[in-house]
Design an enzyme around this catalytic site. Structure first.
Site, mmCIF file in Angstrom:
data_model
loop_
_atom_site.group_PDB
_atom_site.id
_atom_site.type_symbol
_atom_site.label_atom_id
_atom_site.label_comp_id
_atom_site.label_asym_id
_atom_site.label_seq_id
_atom_site.Cartn_x
_atom_site.Cartn_y
_atom_site.Cartn_z
ATOM 1 N N GLY A 169 0.586 -1.211 -0.013
ATOM 2 C CA GLY A 169 0.043 -0.016 -0.116
ATOM 3 C C GLY A 169 0.668 1.240 -0.059
ATOM 4 N N GLU B 168 -7.620 -2.986 30.414
ATOM 5 C CA GLU B 168 -7.167 -1.750 29.770
ATOM 6 C C GLU B 168 -6.499 -0.495 30.264
ATOM 7 O OE1 GLU B 168 -7.194 -2.305 26.650
ATOM 8 O OE2 GLU B 168 -8.270 -4.212 26.805
#
Length: 657
Positions: free
Chosen positions: A219, A439
């Site tokens: 890409g 988290e």
């Protein structure tokens, strides 16, 4: 290698159906028996031929030998007769029908010889379905549908596998249209000058490059650079892939290679662009027939690159994401003379890319392209194009009139951490708290060690993850220090460490984190010379040297590194326990916490003295030293402290040296 325009899309399908329908109609028309306008008179030879054309079963049911035929001929009882290719068909006066085999034609000769000597009125005799009465072209008509289908198949094959056509009108893409890749474009300027005037290089005795290899992540724009090079050089352009040379038929791949270079030489100056050139592969030992064919294709490719003159105006341009997968003989000097790395876009390039793709959609006028460029460090131009397109899809889903900044930000998060799933089974309160603790640990360690910019923390599922901490790089970096890699490992281990700190038990949610941390640790130990033991040997070099190697020591070193960093991570989490509690509570309340709040929670922590901080961070090491000292004391039979020498005579007592 492209299809003919007549065979593309619905046009090709309609053309094939039309030709097939014509073949069927022709076959039906050919094999349909002709019906006379008026029926022939009963008892005539024409009526017999008409009945034979419809069916020979009435005659085939009665087989007779030559004696019967001669007897009927002598007695004059034969009404009509017909001579066929392999039989004689006879109808007698009383209506009996029979046939006499005649494979060699001798019976027909005998009949005609006797027929000539008959006296009186002779019976009518004719030919039926023989070569003598059929024109040569009518003998080919029954095979015309098959021939037509064969010609159609050959035509389609020629159109599909026609020699490689080059695009001469240009690709409508120039270097100015390719955003970023400044170093690659600069390196291709010399190639452009050579293709425009190869004779000037030959006059000076300079040898222009035969091949250029473009490498880089997927890409990054390697194909766009190849098209831009063709336009800037005003050269013909042939685009294929490495897998186009493969075929299920033996030897076809070699012929494709020959046809490719033959076509390029005829259309010089010409650029042969081979995308995913690693599809050609490497030569291998011929253990299978497929290996032999692959080796032959590579050998032919090497021979073709050595065969054409450097001043002929032909350039082979290859693009790959895996340059190590190419055969060493293919990338040596004299074949692929230059290797150009196409890097990721910088900050200004990302800004320009967002402006370019935003101009193709109905975007709001207040989009902050500078902020979007800062939040997409490390993304390729293809990823940025996907982000802008996905933002338009999100806006359409929300029935918005234009693409807002929030849509683009959401698209960036989708690109980095995955789509937010719908219809997910609600989690229990215990699982929600565990995910929040997990988290929060990631976010606090990432912010404390400055691994990157903490954008947000959420316990909402994204992709395959039950919760996500979005950490973006602050700058484009190609060089990573050992301290940065260690900090990233600690960030990955922080979720597991926070669970252990709260619940004294870990869960399967840290499985992906451990996998990523192990990859970094193994790379540090086996390739980067960052082992805790100080070993500098590269395992990649050992594999390339085909030396047998026991990787157990490297695995143990990587595990030791992970354990050391886990202990340090635990120590840091203990220092930030108050911030960990705060972020966990906020996640349980709002499910998503911005990165600024994480930084504020760390800033609100009381600053410990340097001595206290060092004591907490060194606690695991000191505990290990205490255990070693205690074990040595238990095993000692007679342990005495040596007297410490006094500075003056009056001071006595035991002491430590």
């Amino acid at each position: 290698m492209k299809k003919s325009p007549l065979l593309r899309g619905r046009r090709g399908l309609a053309l094939s159906a039309l030709v097939l329908l014509a073949a069927v109609v022709l076959a039906v028309w050919q094999f349909k028996p002709a019906t006379p306008a008026t029926p022939p008179a009963e008892g005539s030879v024409a009526a017999m031929l008409h009945d034979l054309a419809l069916s020979t079963d009435a005659w085939r049911e009665n087989r007779r030998d030559i004696s019967v035929l001669l007897d009927d001929l002598t007695r004059g009882t034969i009404a009509t007769a017909a001579i066929g290719e392999d039989a004689l068909y006879v109808t007698t006066a009383d209506g009996l029908r029979y046939w006499v085999p005649d494979q060699s034609g001798r019976v027909a000769d005998l009949l005609l010889a006797r027929y000539a000597g008959l006296s009186g009125e002779r019976f009518p005799i004719s030919l039926f379905d023989t070569d003598g009465e059929t024109p040569w072209y009518e003998r080919l008509l029954p095979y015309s549908p098959i021939a037509l289908l064969a010609l159609l198949a050959i035509g389609i094959a020629i159109a599909r596998y026609q020699p490689y056509r080059a695009t001469r009108a240009g690709t409508d893409i120039g270097f100015d249209d390719v955003i970023g890749a400044a170093e690659a474009k600069l390196a291709l300027r010399d190639v452009t000058a050579y293709l425009r005037d190869p004779a000037a290089y030959a006059a000076l005795g300079a040898r222009p490059p035969k091949g250029v290899l473009l490498t880089g992540e997927p890409g990054t724009g390697k194909t766009q650079l190849a098209k831009a090079l063709a336009t800037e050089s005003n050269a013909a352009f042939i685009q294929i892939t490495g897998s186009d040379f493969s075929s299920m038929y033996f030897g076809v791949g070699i012929q494709k290679v020959k046809a490719l270079f033959r076509s390029a030489r005829k259309q010089a100056p010409c650029i042969i662009f081979i995308d995913e050139i690693d599809g050609i592969g490497k030569r291998a030992e011929q253990q299978r027939s497929s290996d032999a064919e692959s080796n032959r294709i590579i050998n032919q490719f090497l021979a073709e690159m050595d065969g054409f003159d450097a001043a002929s105006g032909v350039l082979v341009l290859g693009a790959t994401n895996f340059p190590n997968s190419l055969d060493p003989a293919l990338v040596r000097e004299g074949r692929f003379d230059r290797t150009i790395a196409v890097g990721l876009p910088g900050l200004g390039d990302r800004d320009a890319l967002f402006r370019l793709y935003a101009g193709k959609i109905k975007a709001a006028t207040d989009l902050d392209f500078a902020q979007l460029a800062r939040n997409t460090v490390g993304l390729t131009p293809a990823a940025i194009a996907y982000i802008v397109n996905h933002a338009a899809l999100l806006a359409a889903r929300a029935e918005a009139r234009q693409v807002e900044m929030s849509h683009v930000v959401d698209a960036i998060e989708t690109c980095r951490i995955g789509e937010q799933p719908s219809g997910v089974t609600p989690l229990s309160e215990t699982d929600r708290k565990r995910i929040a603790v997990h988290e929060a640990g990631h976010a606090l360690i990432a912010a404390d060690l400055r691994v990157g910019r903490v954008e947000k923390v959420t316990i909402l599922p994204r992709g395959q993850a039950l919760g996500v901490t979005l950490v973006t790089p602050v700058e484009d970096k190609r060089l990573h220090l050992e301290s940065e890699l260690r900090a990233r490992i600690m960030m990955l281990l922080a979720g597991r460490g926070a669970e252990q700190l709260y619940f004294h038990e870990v869960s399967s949610g840290a499985g992906q984190d451990l996998q990523e941390a192990s990859k970094i640790a193994l790379s540090m130990v086996g390739a980067l010379g960052m082992s805790p033991s100080g070993a500098l040997l590269s395992l990649q070099a050992v594999r390339e040297a085909n030396i047998e190697f026991d990787s157990g020591a490297s695995i143990q070193a990587a595990d030791q590194l992970l354990r050391t960093l886990e202990a340090e991570c635990q120590a840091r989490l203990k220092l930030m326990k108050a911030a960990l509690d705060h972020i966990t509570e906020r996640l349980l309340e709002d499910e998503t916490v911005p990165g600024e709040e994480v930084l504020a929670a760390i800033a609100a922590l009381p600053r410990p003295t340097q001595e206290a901080r060092a004591q907490v961070l060194l606690a695991p090491a000191l505990e290990m030293i205490d255990r070693v000292a205690a074990s040595a004391l238990e095993e000692a039979d007679n342990f005495q402290l040596a007297p410490r020498p006094s500075r003056d005579g009056d001071e006595e007592g035991p002491g430590m040296v």
